[in-house]
Design an enzyme around this catalytic site. Structure first.
Site, mmCIF file in Angstrom:
data_model
loop_
_atom_site.group_PDB
_atom_site.id
_atom_site.type_symbol
_atom_site.label_atom_id
_atom_site.label_comp_id
_atom_site.label_asym_id
_atom_site.label_seq_id
_atom_site.Cartn_x
_atom_site.Cartn_y
_atom_site.Cartn_z
ATOM 1 N N ASP A 78 0.785 -0.996 0.133
ATOM 2 C CA ASP A 78 0.389 -0.223 -0.108
ATOM 3 C C ASP A 78 0.721 1.512 -0.173
ATOM 4 O O ASP A 78 0.404 2.138 -0.902
ATOM 5 C CB ASP A 78 -1.278 -0.149 1.017
ATOM 6 N N CYS A 119 1.207 -8.229 5.038
ATOM 7 C CA CYS A 119 1.214 -7.005 4.991
ATOM 8 C C CYS A 119 -0.718 -6.814 4.254
ATOM 9 O O CYS A 119 -1.252 -7.515 3.879
ATOM 10 C CB CYS A 119 1.751 -6.509 3.796
ATOM 11 N N LYS A 121 -3.900 -6.115 2.461
ATOM 12 C CA LYS A 121 -4.932 -7.179 2.113
ATOM 13 C C LYS A 121 -4.260 -8.289 1.811
ATOM 14 O O LYS A 121 -5.686 -9.181 1.759
ATOM 15 C CB LYS A 121 -5.285 -6.235 0.576
ATOM 16 N N CYS A 191 5.360 -2.682 8.179
ATOM 17 C CA CYS A 191 5.836 -1.050 8.602
ATOM 18 C C CYS A 191 5.852 -1.074 10.016
ATOM 19 O O CYS A 191 4.409 -1.459 10.651
ATOM 20 C CB CYS A 191 4.578 0.575 8.105
ATOM 21 N N GLU A 442 -6.590 3.754 -0.794
ATOM 22 C CA GLU A 442 -6.001 4.692 0.377
ATOM 23 C C GLU A 442 -5.943 6.212 0.146
ATOM 24 O O GLU A 442 -4.990 6.164 -1.126
ATOM 25 C CB GLU A 442 -5.245 3.940 1.413
ATOM 26 N N SER A 468 -5.339 4.997 4.853
ATOM 27 C CA SER A 468 -4.231 4.161 5.373
ATOM 28 C C SER A 468 -4.599 3.714 6.672
ATOM 29 O O SER A 468 -4.645 4.687 7.385
ATOM 30 C CB SER A 468 -2.330 4.510 5.469
#
Length: 555
Positions: A78, A119, A121, A191, A442, A468
């Site tokens: 993303d 991560c 999805k 992240c 997002e 996000s």
């Protein structure tokens, strides 16, 4: 065993011949076949190390007496997909992931599955597939990224997005922005903040589908490799028990997950994903129930971007099980729910200590008495909209201001970065919903720019798109019905007054009903984005954000 469909009996001699071409021995033919779904790729920092994690899983499977078969699924980062047309494929990839796993497992019958996501999805796509297939399985993620460091201060990806807004107003120099980009993401892992990836990995634990530590043990730690080996061994135990996702993904499990979500202050995307997973599991989880749980559940954690603590801090004080232990002290967790780690969640929680008082606050001293996410309704969003209220400054909990209307993220971002947005404004970004985007992009770039420019304490933003998990401020997404479906958000005009009251759960356009009827009759219909291929099909099949943006023939 399901794998007997391809390896037992005279008629399966050709099948066995093909399996022997893979190196499978006669002895291995008699053992359970275990699918290992690996989302490794070389484009996503959270996934670049998953080959190693997968080898650990396969070692555990072999030790437990199974034969592992690895296959891959796609993934979209993303962060890298942000703020360009590629983001339209992010949420849409969730359905592709679920469908591709179903296809592989039905075409090549396995007895059990280990899922390796990390991560965005990919996690919910795999959980949807698990619920759909209902085969014994377990999840082990790749783990979170360490926080970055700059001049003794910790930071993460959201800080770089906000730095772009700071740079546009001259608050930081080119060199300072470059220094931040160089150190915010120090290596592999999802992240570092409580963004969507870490939110969903944590909630996988709360649902009972991952081992303790799944959501919080750092990607770079040896403990992550040990967890992967344990998951490989554990799936063999789960198979022997006949424990299936339908035994675990019950109504109680989803309520536990939503309560944990509210206590943690997770990404608003969790509303989309939990409702979609529940849909696959045949469980009713709607916006009303989510908001009811939010009103009953205190927020105990304030992790980045809402606060200055990170996932690694949460892990050091006991992780998700410590949060659930604290919630259980006042009966907010159903401790009889089943898990892949133990017969009941209580078997795990009874060995935990609960809140440390700082990273995880106690129930008697929460950050707020309600959960981190609120569901708003009103004439703009009769089906609902969501906001991460735990990351909204107090003065913006109630706001009223003029609408600044944009028909795409790009238009809004250009206006924000060109200083065309003023204090008090309500930014409206529409035609970015599941159908209208399509793909419900997002929009971290505009929200981060607002925060970076210091406007998050005076400017609100509403959209039929989504955000996000790195977003903070009065950013209200998932407005349903969306603009492309003829929702009221399509009828808002520049300068209309919008009233937001998060505490009262209201989102209202202060325009007379008669005027709205006039505008509705004059509405020209949805914008034509000119999309082709998968996105065109996606737009025809996808439901509203309020229903999890799942494929629904009824829509």
């Amino acid at each position: 065993m399901r794998s007997s469909l391809i390896k037992e009996g005279v008629t399966k001699a050709p099948h066995r011949s093909l399996l022997k071409a893979l190196g499978i021995t006669d002895a291995e033919m008699k053992r359970p076949f275990i699918g290992v779904v690996n989302s490794f790729n070389e484009f996503i920092p959270g996934h670049q190390h998953l080959k190693e994690i997968c080898e650990c899983v396969k070692a555990g499977v072999r030790y437990g007496g199974g034969v592992p078969f690895e296959f891959s699924v796609i993934g979209v980062c993303d962060g890298i997909a942000m703020n360009h047309p590629g983001m339209r494929y992010s949420l849409a990839s969730r359905e592709l992931i679920a469908d591709s796993i179903e296809t592989m497992i039905m075409g090549h019958p396995m007895d059990a599955i280990v899922f390796i996501p990390n991560c965005d999805k990919i996690i919910p796509g795999m959980l949807m597939a698990a619920a759909r297939l209902d085969i014994p399985c377990i999840f082990v993620s790749g783990g979170p990224m360490q926080a970055g460091r700059k001049n003794g201060q910790r930071l993460a990806l959201s800080d770089v997005f906000e730095a772009v807004g700071q740079h546009s107003t001259g608050k930081i120099t080119d060199d300072e922005l470059k220094a931040m980009e160089d150190c915010a993401c120090p290596g592999c892992g999802s992240c570092a903040g409580m963004y969507t990836a870490n939110s969903m990995n944590c909630l996988t634990e709360a649902l009972g589908m991952g081992l303790p530590g799944n959501g919080t043990v750092l990607a770079v730690k040896a403990a992550r490799r040990r967890l992967a080996k344990t998951a490989g061994e554990k799936v063999m135990e789960i198979l022997a028990q006949g424990l299936k996702p339908s035994d675990i993904l019950t109504k109680d499990a989803f309520i536990n997950a939503v309560r944990t979500d509210m206590a943690l202050g997770c990404s608003t995307n969790t509303v989309l994903h939990l409702t979609a997973i529940a849909h696959e599991a045949g469980i009713k989880l709607d916006m009303e129930l989510i908001d009811k749980i939010s009103r009953e559940t205190p927020q105990l954690c304030k992790l980045s971007p809402a606060g200055s603590t990170f996932i690694e801090d949460l892990d050091e004080v006991g992780g998700i099980m410590a949060v659930m232990k604290e919630l259980s002290k006042k009966g907010l967790i159903n401790t009889n729910a089943k898990t892949v780690a133990a017969p009941q969640i209580n078997d795990i929680l009874k060995t935990r200590t609960g809140a440390d008082g700082e990273i995880i606050r106690s129930l008697d001293n929460p950050h707020r008495t309600e959960g981190g996410i609120a569901v708003l309704k009103g004439n703009i969003a009769p089906e609902g909209a969501v906001v991460k209220q735990g990351a909204v400054v107090e003065k913006m909990m109630v706001h009223q201001g003029p609408a600044r209307v944009f028909n795409s993220e790009e238009e809004a971002s250009e206006a924000i970065l060109s200083s065309k947005i003023k204090e008090g404004d309500v930014i409206v970004i529409r035609y970015e919903g599941p159908k209208g985007g399509p793909g419900m992009r997002e929009m971290l770039t505009p929200t981060a720019a607002v925060a970076g420019m210091g406007l998050d304490s005076s400017v609100a933003l509403i959209t039929d798109g989504r955000f996000s998990g790195a977003t903070r401020g009065a950013s209200i997404g998932h407005v349903s019905p969306e603009a492309a479906a003829g929702g009221v958000i399509a009828l808002i005009e520049e300068g209309d007054i919008i009233s937001i009251n998060i505490a009262n759960r209201s989102l209202e356009l202060l325009v007379e009903d008669g005027e709205l009827e006039r505008r509705k009759k004059a509405w020209a219909g949805p914008l034509d984005r000119g999309v082709k291929g998968y996105l065109a099909r996606y737009a025809k099949l996808v439901s509203s954000g309020a229903k999890g943006a799942v494929f629904s023939p009824e829509e």
